[in-house]
Design a protein around this motif. Structure first.
Motif, PDB file in Angstrom:
ATOM      1  N   THR A 189       0.841  -1.196   0.000  1.00  0.00           N
ATOM      2  CA  THR A 189       0.000   0.000   0.000  1.00  0.00           C
ATOM      3  C   THR A 189       0.879   1.251   0.000  1.00  0.00           C
ATOM      4  O   THR A 189       1.842   1.355   0.765  1.00  0.00           O
ATOM      5  N   LYS A 190       0.552   2.229  -0.859  1.00  0.00           N
ATOM      6  CA  LYS A 190       1.327   3.472  -0.931  1.00  0.00           C
ATOM      7  C   LYS A 190       1.017   4.334   0.289  1.00  0.00           C
ATOM      8  O   LYS A 190      -0.153   4.570   0.628  1.00  0.00           O
ATOM      9  N   LEU A 191       2.071   4.828   0.966  1.00  0.00           N
ATOM     10  CA  LEU A 191       1.918   5.598   2.195  1.00  0.00           C
ATOM     11  C   LEU A 191       2.292   7.073   2.026  1.00  0.00           C
ATOM     12  O   LEU A 191       1.477   7.960   2.272  1.00  0.00           O
ATOM     13  N   TYR A 192       3.543   7.340   1.638  1.00  0.00           N
ATOM     14  CA  TYR A 192       4.043   8.710   1.536  1.00  0.00           C
ATOM     15  C   TYR A 192       4.960   8.849   0.322  1.00  0.00           C
ATOM     16  O   TYR A 192       5.588   7.876  -0.100  1.00  0.00           O
ATOM     17  N   ASP A 193       5.058  10.089  -0.176  1.00  0.00           N
ATOM     18  CA  ASP A 193       6.166  10.497  -1.050  1.00  0.00           C
ATOM     19  C   ASP A 193       7.071  11.399  -0.218  1.00  0.00           C
ATOM     20  O   ASP A 193       6.615  12.419   0.318  1.00  0.00           O
ATOM     21  N   ILE A 194       8.343  11.020  -0.101  1.00  0.00           N
ATOM     22  CA  ILE A 194       9.301  11.804   0.671  1.00  0.00           C
ATOM     23  C   ILE A 194      10.385  12.318  -0.266  1.00  0.00           C
ATOM     24  O   ILE A 194      10.954  11.550  -1.054  1.00  0.00           O
ATOM     25  N   VAL A 195      10.651  13.616  -0.188  1.00  0.00           N
ATOM     26  CA  VAL A 195      11.637  14.254  -1.056  1.00  0.00           C
ATOM     27  C   VAL A 195      12.679  14.963  -0.197  1.00  0.00           C
ATOM     28  O   VAL A 195      12.332  15.719   0.716  1.00  0.00           O
ATOM     29  N   ASN A 196      13.930  14.698  -0.482  1.00  0.00           N
ATOM     30  CA  ASN A 196      15.029  15.367   0.231  1.00  0.00           C
ATOM     31  C   ASN A 196      15.567  16.483  -0.653  1.00  0.00           C
ATOM     32  O   ASN A 196      16.170  16.223  -1.700  1.00  0.00           O
ATOM     33  N   VAL A 197      15.332  17.732  -0.248  1.00  0.00           N
ATOM     34  CA  VAL A 197      15.810  18.886  -1.028  1.00  0.00           C
ATOM     35  C   VAL A 197      16.951  19.607  -0.326  1.00  0.00           C
ATOM     36  O   VAL A 197      17.277  20.739  -0.678  1.00  0.00           O
ATOM     37  N   ASP A 198      17.567  18.969   0.684  1.00  0.00           N
ATOM     38  CA  ASP A 198      18.766  19.561   1.288  1.00  0.00           C
ATOM     39  C   ASP A 198      19.865  19.667   0.235  1.00  0.00           C
ATOM     40  O   ASP A 198      20.670  20.592   0.241  1.00  0.00           O
ATOM     41  N   LYS A 199      19.899  18.681  -0.658  1.00  0.00           N
ATOM     42  CA  LYS A 199      20.777  18.721  -1.823  1.00  0.00           C
ATOM     43  C   LYS A 199      19.931  18.433  -3.049  1.00  0.00           C
ATOM     44  O   LYS A 199      19.018  17.603  -3.008  1.00  0.00           O
ATOM     45  N   LEU A 200      20.243  19.143  -4.137  1.00  0.00           N
ATOM     46  CA  LEU A 200      19.553  18.899  -5.393  1.00  0.00           C
ATOM     47  C   LEU A 200      20.575  18.676  -6.488  1.00  0.00           C
ATOM     48  O   LEU A 200      21.755  18.962  -6.322  1.00  0.00           O
ATOM     49  N   LYS A 201      20.106  18.167  -7.600  1.00  0.00           N
ATOM     50  CA  LYS A 201      20.978  18.024  -8.759  1.00  0.00           C
ATOM     51  C   LYS A 201      20.360  18.801  -9.915  1.00  0.00           C
ATOM     52  O   LYS A 201      19.161  18.694 -10.188  1.00  0.00           O
ATOM     53  N   LEU A 247      22.495  14.976 -30.238  1.00  0.00           N
ATOM     54  CA  LEU A 247      23.937  15.149 -30.049  1.00  0.00           C
ATOM     55  C   LEU A 247      24.263  16.016 -28.845  1.00  0.00           C
ATOM     56  O   LEU A 247      25.255  16.737 -28.814  1.00  0.00           O
ATOM     57  N   LYS A 248      23.430  15.934 -27.818  1.00  0.00           N
ATOM     58  CA  LYS A 248      23.677  16.619 -26.550  1.00  0.00           C
ATOM     59  C   LYS A 248      24.047  15.591 -25.484  1.00  0.00           C
ATOM     60  O   LYS A 248      23.580  14.453 -25.506  1.00  0.00           O
ATOM     61  N   PHE A 249      24.898  16.026 -24.534  1.00  0.00           N
ATOM     62  CA  PHE A 249      25.348  15.153 -23.460  1.00  0.00           C
ATOM     63  C   PHE A 249      24.762  15.623 -22.132  1.00  0.00           C
ATOM     64  O   PHE A 249      24.696  16.821 -21.856  1.00  0.00           O
ATOM     65  N   ASP A 250      24.336  14.654 -21.307  1.00  0.00           N
ATOM     66  CA  ASP A 250      23.802  14.977 -19.986  1.00  0.00           C
ATOM     67  C   ASP A 250      24.940  15.278 -19.016  1.00  0.00           C
ATOM     68  O   ASP A 250      25.925  14.541 -18.953  1.00  0.00           O
ATOM     69  N   VAL A 251      24.770  16.355 -18.251  1.00  0.00           N
ATOM     70  CA  VAL A 251      25.714  16.697 -17.184  1.00  0.00           C
ATOM     71  C   VAL A 251      24.896  16.932 -15.922  1.00  0.00           C
ATOM     72  O   VAL A 251      23.895  17.658 -15.939  1.00  0.00           O
ATOM     73  N   GLU A 252      25.322  16.295 -14.827  1.00  0.00           N
ATOM     74  CA  GLU A 252      24.602  16.396 -13.557  1.00  0.00           C
ATOM     75  C   GLU A 252      25.449  17.172 -12.561  1.00  0.00           C
ATOM     76  O   GLU A 252      26.620  16.859 -12.353  1.00  0.00           O
ATOM     77  N   ILE A 253      24.845  18.193 -11.949  1.00  0.00           N
ATOM     78  CA  ILE A 253      25.551  19.069 -11.008  1.00  0.00           C
ATOM     79  C   ILE A 253      24.835  19.018  -9.664  1.00  0.00           C
ATOM     80  O   ILE A 253      23.634  19.304  -9.592  1.00  0.00           O
ATOM     81  N   GLU A 254      25.564  18.639  -8.614  1.00  0.00           N
ATOM     82  CA  GLU A 254      24.965  18.585  -7.274  1.00  0.00           C
ATOM     83  C   GLU A 254      25.106  19.938  -6.598  1.00  0.00           C
ATOM     84  O   GLU A 254      26.177  20.544  -6.606  1.00  0.00           O
ATOM     85  N   VAL A 255      23.995  20.410  -6.001  1.00  0.00           N
ATOM     86  CA  VAL A 255      23.958  21.734  -5.383  1.00  0.00           C
ATOM     87  C   VAL A 255      23.414  21.604  -3.965  1.00  0.00           C
ATOM     88  O   VAL A 255      22.377  20.966  -3.752  1.00  0.00           O
ATOM     89  N   LYS A 256      24.119  22.191  -2.993  1.00  0.00           N
ATOM     90  CA  LYS A 256      23.613  22.220  -1.621  1.00  0.00           C
ATOM     91  C   LYS A 256      22.621  23.358  -1.486  1.00  0.00           C
ATOM     92  O   LYS A 256      22.905  24.499  -1.843  1.00  0.00           O
ATOM     93  N   ASN A 257      21.439  23.054  -0.968  1.00  0.00           N
ATOM     94  CA  ASN A 257      20.382  24.054  -0.828  1.00  0.00           C
ATOM     95  C   ASN A 257      20.722  25.043   0.284  1.00  0.00           C
ATOM     96  O   ASN A 257      21.585  24.787   1.138  1.00  0.00           O
ATOM     97  N   SER A 258      20.036  26.177   0.265  1.00  0.00           N
ATOM     98  CA  SER A 258      20.207  27.161   1.330  1.00  0.00           C
ATOM     99  C   SER A 258      19.543  26.663   2.613  1.00  0.00           C
ATOM    100  O   SER A 258      18.794  25.673   2.605  1.00  0.00           O
ATOM    101  N   ALA A 259      19.804  27.344   3.723  1.00  0.00           N
ATOM    102  CA  ALA A 259      19.267  26.910   5.017  1.00  0.00           C
ATOM    103  C   ALA A 259      17.743  26.882   5.020  1.00  0.00           C
ATOM    104  O   ALA A 259      17.126  26.024   5.673  1.00  0.00           O
ATOM    105  N   ASP A 260      17.115  27.792   4.290  1.00  0.00           N
ATOM    106  CA  ASP A 260      15.656  27.821   4.251  1.00  0.00           C
ATOM    107  C   ASP A 260      15.092  27.121   3.013  1.00  0.00           C
ATOM    108  O   ASP A 260      13.922  27.292   2.667  1.00  0.00           O
ATOM    109  N   ASN A 261      15.944  26.324   2.346  1.00  0.00           N
ATOM    110  CA  ASN A 261      15.496  25.511   1.206  1.00  0.00           C
ATOM    111  C   ASN A 261      14.780  26.349   0.131  1.00  0.00           C
ATOM    112  O   ASN A 261      13.651  26.057  -0.274  1.00  0.00           O
ATOM    113  N   ASN A 262      15.462  27.410  -0.324  1.00  0.00           N
ATOM    114  CA  ASN A 262      14.879  28.247  -1.374  1.00  0.00           C
ATOM    115  C   ASN A 262      14.737  27.496  -2.693  1.00  0.00           C
ATOM    116  O   ASN A 262      13.833  27.768  -3.484  1.00  0.00           O
ATOM    117  N   LEU A 263      15.672  26.571  -2.956  1.00  0.00           N
ATOM    118  CA  LEU A 263      15.591  25.800  -4.194  1.00  0.00           C
ATOM    119  C   LEU A 263      14.549  24.701  -4.053  1.00  0.00           C
ATOM    120  O   LEU A 263      14.465  24.037  -3.014  1.00  0.00           O
TER     121      LEU A 263
END
Length: 350
Positions: A189-201, A247-263
């Motif tokens: 049974t589905k309970l929750y969706d949990i998202v961690n935005v302390d870090k984003l990509k 002919l494009k290449f994927d690039v992934e960049i990890e970013v630390k969010n601000s203290a108030d999670n603006n991103l």
């Protein structure tokens, strides 16, 4: 007699209309001839071939995505007795989210504990008897197997009881909640969706010439389009090994969010890649190139006429192209208006 007069009037009217149309046609032809004379020289915008510093820095746009996100599913059965966390709440890994009715599981655990203790005592007694050859070796082996079996049943009963206390497997924010007090759960049974935005990509796409300038672990400046100019430091964590169909290449960049999670996940962002290498090169604006980068040409203006000239290009940035062969510094090259040109046509500079 009236009929004859009517026919004559109609013929005169038709003749007058035909004469007028013929006169208009001649006037239009004359105007076209004048326009042709006036437009003999095609207006174009030009630029000068110059030697300047080639800056390979570039930007790329993409969307922010969470580094961690999951949909939490039930691993037990029963009715929810209490809800501890709801949509919008922040949680840490291990926080209690739900409590499921567990009286049956608790009873099963108590029974399993009793059976395990009894099997252990029986084994101790049988080992004493075996020392005096009072029982067979088969009976001793059965007692040992009973201990292992009841221990396994005890572990399983304890796990079933523990699963009635549903906890957060990751830290983050509850983005969606699918159950309520009184809901009956089944396994899956589905309970929750949990998202961690302390870090984003930030997931961006770069061209084949740009991907060669990107290094894993490199620091990148990142801005959110909706972030009022706030700048974040990102780190390149992954570079696509294969291009997509464009002919494009994927690039992934990890970013630390601000203290108030603006991103927030899903926002648009821009990454600025700073190139260390800068050198002098013969440069033209990209819009001056006619055709593709693989088969490039330019229109060179000489004595009021435009001549098509094939060129060889080197490094391509977002708005400039390095010219290796084909034109010389100081030459005038058409930058806009090429669509109307052909080799040797007269041009006028805007």
């Amino acid at each position: 007699m009236k009929k004859v007069i009517y026919i004559v009037a109609v013929l005169v009217l038709l003749a007058a209309v035909g004469f007028k149309l013929m006169d208009n046609k001649e006037q239009m032809a004359a105007n076209a001839a004048v326009a042709e004379i006036k437009s003999d020289a095609i207006p174009v915008g030009i630029t000068e071939v110059k030697t300047a510093q080639l800056d390979k820095s570039f930007t790329a746009q993409g969307n922010f995505a969470p580094v961690q996100s999951l949909t939490l599913l039930s691993e037990t059965q029963g009715q929810i007795q209490k809800v501890y966390k709801r949509k919008g709440d922040k949680v840490k890994a291990g926080d209690l989210l739900l409590q499921v009715e567990n009286s049956t599981m608790a009873a099963d655990l108590a029974t399993a504990q009793v059976n395990a203790e009894k099997a252990k005592r029986d084994l101790e007694r049988f080992e004493n008897l075996a020392a005096g050859d009072a029982i067979t070796q088969r009976q001793l082996e059965d007692a040992r197997l009973a201990v292992k079996s009841t221990q396994g049943q005890l572990v399983a009963a304890r796990q079933r009881l523990n699963k009635t206390r549903i906890t957060a497997p990751i830290s983050g924010e509850i983005n969606e909640m699918y159950v309520e007090v009184g809901s009956y759960l089944n396994s899956g049974t589905k309970l929750y969706d949990i998202v961690n935005v302390d870090k984003l990509k930030l997931e961006v796409k770069v061209s084949e010439s740009q991907v060669l300038l990107v290094e894993k672990g490199a620091k990148v400046k990142v801005k959110a389009d909706a972030g009022a100019g706030q700048e974040y430091e990102g780190t390149v964590t992954a570079i696509g090994a294969q291009a997509d169909p464009t002919l494009k290449f994927d690039v992934e960049i990890e970013v630390k969010n601000s203290a108030d999670n603006n991103l927030r996940a899903g926002m648009y962002g821009t990454a600025s890649f700073e190139a260390a290498e800068q050198r002098d090169a013969l440069l033209l604006p990209r819009e001056a190139i006619v055709g593709s980068i693989q088969n490039p040409s330019v229109y060179v203006v000489k004595d009021g006429k435009a001549y098509i000239q094939k060129v060889s290009v080197g490094t391509v940035t977002q708005d400039q192209v390095e010219i290796l062969e084909g034109v010389q510094p100081g030459e005038q090259v058409v930058q806009s208006g090429q669509i109307n040109l052909r080799d040797g046509i007269k041009v006028s500079v805007l």
